[in-house]
Design a protein around this motif. Sequence first.
Motif, PDB file in Angstrom:
ATOM      1  N   HIS A 106      20.809 -33.832 -14.859  1.00  0.00           N
ATOM      2  CA  HIS A 106      21.956 -34.446 -15.533  1.00  0.00           C
ATOM      3  C   HIS A 106      22.308 -33.658 -16.792  1.00  0.00           C
ATOM      4  CE1 HIS A 106      24.819 -37.484 -16.513  1.00  0.00           C
ATOM      5  NE2 HIS A 106      24.172 -37.915 -17.578  1.00  0.00           N
ATOM      6  N   GLN A 107      21.288 -33.263 -17.555  1.00  0.00           N
ATOM      7  CA  GLN A 107      21.534 -32.484 -18.770  1.00  0.00           C
ATOM      8  C   GLN A 107      22.136 -31.129 -18.437  1.00  0.00           C
ATOM      9  OE1 GLN A 107      17.558 -33.049 -20.818  1.00  0.00           O
ATOM     10  NE2 GLN A 107      18.907 -32.809 -22.556  1.00  0.00           N
ATOM     11  N   ALA A 108      21.740 -30.562 -17.297  1.00  0.00           N
ATOM     12  CA  ALA A 108      22.240 -29.239 -16.891  1.00  0.00           C
ATOM     13  C   ALA A 108      23.576 -29.348 -16.154  1.00  0.00           C
ATOM     14  CB  ALA A 108      21.205 -28.565 -15.996  1.00  0.00           C
ATOM     15  N   HIS A 109      24.101 -30.561 -16.029  1.00  0.00           N
ATOM     16  CA  HIS A 109      25.335 -30.815 -15.268  1.00  0.00           C
ATOM     17  C   HIS A 109      25.199 -30.343 -13.830  1.00  0.00           C
ATOM     18  CE1 HIS A 109      26.799 -31.936 -19.107  1.00  0.00           C
ATOM     19  NE2 HIS A 109      27.009 -30.710 -19.539  1.00  0.00           N
ATOM     20  N   ASP A 110      23.988 -30.478 -13.285  1.00  0.00           N
ATOM     21  CA  ASP A 110      23.701 -30.105 -11.902  1.00  0.00           C
ATOM     22  C   ASP A 110      23.768 -31.376 -11.062  1.00  0.00           C
ATOM     23  OD1 ASP A 110      22.693 -29.335  -9.473  1.00  0.00           O
ATOM     24  OD2 ASP A 110      20.869 -28.417 -10.272  1.00  0.00           O
ATOM     25  N   THR A 111      24.982 -31.761 -10.692  1.00  0.00           N
ATOM     26  CA  THR A 111      25.196 -33.031 -10.010  1.00  0.00           C
ATOM     27  C   THR A 111      24.468 -33.090  -8.679  1.00  0.00           C
ATOM     28  OG1 THR A 111      27.331 -33.266 -11.082  1.00  0.00           O
ATOM     29  CG2 THR A 111      26.981 -34.595  -9.126  1.00  0.00           C
ATOM     30  N   ALA A 112      24.466 -31.992  -7.927  1.00  0.00           N
ATOM     31  CA  ALA A 112      23.843 -31.984  -6.596  1.00  0.00           C
ATOM     32  C   ALA A 112      22.358 -32.321  -6.694  1.00  0.00           C
ATOM     33  CB  ALA A 112      24.043 -30.626  -5.934  1.00  0.00           C
ATOM     34  N   THR A 113      21.665 -31.701  -7.658  1.00  0.00           N
ATOM     35  CA  THR A 113      20.240 -31.984  -7.823  1.00  0.00           C
ATOM     36  C   THR A 113      20.031 -33.395  -8.349  1.00  0.00           C
ATOM     37  OG1 THR A 113      19.761 -29.664  -8.194  1.00  0.00           O
ATOM     38  CG2 THR A 113      18.102 -31.230  -8.946  1.00  0.00           C
ATOM     39  N   ALA A 114      20.859 -33.821  -9.288  1.00  0.00           N
ATOM     40  CA  ALA A 114      20.737 -35.171  -9.837  1.00  0.00           C
ATOM     41  C   ALA A 114      20.852 -36.213  -8.729  1.00  0.00           C
ATOM     42  CB  ALA A 114      21.793 -35.411 -10.912  1.00  0.00           C
ATOM     43  N   LEU A 115      21.762 -35.997  -7.806  1.00  0.00           N
ATOM     44  CA  LEU A 115      21.977 -36.964  -6.727  1.00  0.00           C
ATOM     45  C   LEU A 115      20.767 -37.092  -5.814  1.00  0.00           C
ATOM     46  CD1 LEU A 115      25.656 -36.442  -5.551  1.00  0.00           C
ATOM     47  CD2 LEU A 115      24.654 -38.519  -6.499  1.00  0.00           C
ATOM     48  N   THR A 116      19.962 -36.019  -5.685  1.00  0.00           N
ATOM     49  CA  THR A 116      18.804 -36.079  -4.791  1.00  0.00           C
ATOM     50  C   THR A 116      17.754 -37.060  -5.298  1.00  0.00           C
ATOM     51  OG1 THR A 116      17.562 -34.291  -5.870  1.00  0.00           O
ATOM     52  CG2 THR A 116      19.121 -33.661  -4.115  1.00  0.00           C
ATOM     53  N   ALA A 117      17.865 -37.488  -6.547  1.00  0.00           N
ATOM     54  CA  ALA A 117      16.883 -38.417  -7.110  1.00  0.00           C
ATOM     55  C   ALA A 117      17.186 -39.873  -6.756  1.00  0.00           C
ATOM     56  CB  ALA A 117      16.835 -38.254  -8.634  1.00  0.00           C
ATOM     57  N   PHE A 118      18.374 -40.136  -6.197  1.00  0.00           N
ATOM     58  CA  PHE A 118      18.800 -41.517  -5.941  1.00  0.00           C
ATOM     59  C   PHE A 118      18.649 -41.902  -4.475  1.00  0.00           C
ATOM     60  CE2 PHE A 118      21.112 -40.404  -9.796  1.00  0.00           C
ATOM     61  CZ  PHE A 118      20.993 -41.560 -10.552  1.00  0.00           C
ATOM     62  N   THR A 119      18.389 -43.194  -4.223  1.00  0.00           N
ATOM     63  CA  THR A 119      18.465 -43.719  -2.860  1.00  0.00           C
ATOM     64  C   THR A 119      19.934 -43.720  -2.433  1.00  0.00           C
ATOM     65  OG1 THR A 119      18.761 -46.020  -3.562  1.00  0.00           O
ATOM     66  CG2 THR A 119      16.474 -45.250  -3.263  1.00  0.00           C
ATOM     67  N   SER A 120      20.167 -43.803  -1.121  1.00  0.00           N
ATOM     68  CA  SER A 120      21.551 -43.743  -0.630  1.00  0.00           C
ATOM     69  C   SER A 120      22.360 -44.954  -1.063  1.00  0.00           C
ATOM     70  CB  SER A 120      21.564 -43.625   0.893  1.00  0.00           C
ATOM     71  OG  SER A 120      20.897 -44.728   1.449  1.00  0.00           O
ATOM     72  N   ASP A 121      21.678 -46.065  -1.356  1.00  0.00           N
ATOM     73  CA  ASP A 121      22.385 -47.293  -1.751  1.00  0.00           C
ATOM     74  C   ASP A 121      22.156 -47.619  -3.227  1.00  0.00           C
ATOM     75  OD1 ASP A 121      19.707 -47.868  -1.581  1.00  0.00           O
ATOM     76  OD2 ASP A 121      19.963 -49.756  -0.501  1.00  0.00           O
ATOM     77  N   ALA A 122      21.878 -46.592  -4.010  1.00  0.00           N
ATOM     78  CA  ALA A 122      21.559 -46.790  -5.425  1.00  0.00           C
ATOM     79  C   ALA A 122      22.752 -47.341  -6.200  1.00  0.00           C
ATOM     80  CB  ALA A 122      21.114 -45.464  -6.043  1.00  0.00           C
ATOM     81  N   THR A 123      22.444 -47.968  -7.343  1.00  0.00           N
ATOM     82  CA  THR A 123      23.488 -48.386  -8.271  1.00  0.00           C
ATOM     83  C   THR A 123      23.169 -47.817  -9.643  1.00  0.00           C
ATOM     84  OG1 THR A 123      22.372 -50.442  -8.873  1.00  0.00           O
ATOM     85  CG2 THR A 123      23.966 -50.558  -7.067  1.00  0.00           C
ATOM     86  N   VAL A 124      24.232 -47.449 -10.356  1.00  0.00           N
ATOM     87  CA  VAL A 124      24.113 -47.022 -11.750  1.00  0.00           C
ATOM     88  C   VAL A 124      25.050 -47.894 -12.559  1.00  0.00           C
ATOM     89  CG1 VAL A 124      24.538 -45.170 -13.411  1.00  0.00           C
ATOM     90  CG2 VAL A 124      23.544 -44.617 -11.181  1.00  0.00           C
ATOM     91  N   THR A 125      24.532 -48.482 -13.641  1.00  0.00           N
ATOM     92  CA  THR A 125      25.378 -49.248 -14.550  1.00  0.00           C
ATOM     93  C   THR A 125      25.402 -48.513 -15.879  1.00  0.00           C
ATOM     94  OG1 THR A 125      24.766 -51.307 -13.451  1.00  0.00           O
ATOM     95  CG2 THR A 125      25.761 -51.491 -15.647  1.00  0.00           C
ATOM     96  N   ASP A 126      26.595 -48.113 -16.295  1.00  0.00           N
ATOM     97  CA  ASP A 126      26.772 -47.356 -17.526  1.00  0.00           C
ATOM     98  C   ASP A 126      27.966 -47.937 -18.266  1.00  0.00           C
ATOM     99  OD1 ASP A 126      26.591 -45.335 -19.480  1.00  0.00           O
ATOM    100  OD2 ASP A 126      27.912 -44.001 -18.353  1.00  0.00           O
ATOM    101  N   ASP A 127      27.758 -48.264 -19.535  1.00  0.00           N
ATOM    102  CA  ASP A 127      28.868 -48.767 -20.336  1.00  0.00           C
ATOM    103  C   ASP A 127      29.501 -50.007 -19.703  1.00  0.00           C
ATOM    104  OD1 ASP A 127      30.039 -48.371 -22.739  1.00  0.00           O
ATOM    105  OD2 ASP A 127      31.603 -47.008 -22.030  1.00  0.00           O
ATOM    106  N   GLY A 128      28.667 -50.826 -19.045  1.00  0.00           N
ATOM    107  CA  GLY A 128      29.155 -52.073 -18.474  1.00  0.00           C
ATOM    108  C   GLY A 128      29.802 -51.956 -17.113  1.00  0.00           C
TER     109      GLY A 128
END
Length: 119
Positions: free
Chosen positions: A25-47
């Motif tokens: 995430h810090q490196a703006h490497d979205t593809a690698t960041a996505l590999t850390a999540f389950t396929s049905d993951a949720t992220v809550t940011d700023d509400g």
Amino acid sequence: MPNHHARTIDPHTLPETITRYLTAHQAHDTATALTAFTSDATVTDDGTTYEGTTAIEQWLNRSATEYTYTTELTAAQQTDPTHYTATHHLEGNFPGGTVDLHYRFTLRNDLIEHLVIEP
């Protein structure tokens, strides 16, 4: 809701999945960041909650371009084998200029199932 059973751990001992996500995430490497999540993951940011990898990918790409800032991992906590909190100190050109954000992770099968980002 703070959990008083959380214990402070060395940020370098966070699970590999969380470290991989934070580093990518810090490196703006979205593809690698996505590999850390389950396929049905949720992220809550700023509400706002983003469900599934497509929505999370869009959120990652947007958050990478919205502001310029530095991030320092300052603390970590573990509540149980699947719940971790990583605290980041951010400085940059966003409103307020500095903030401490808590990244609250829930893991499932060594992947991130839920991530809540809040002050």
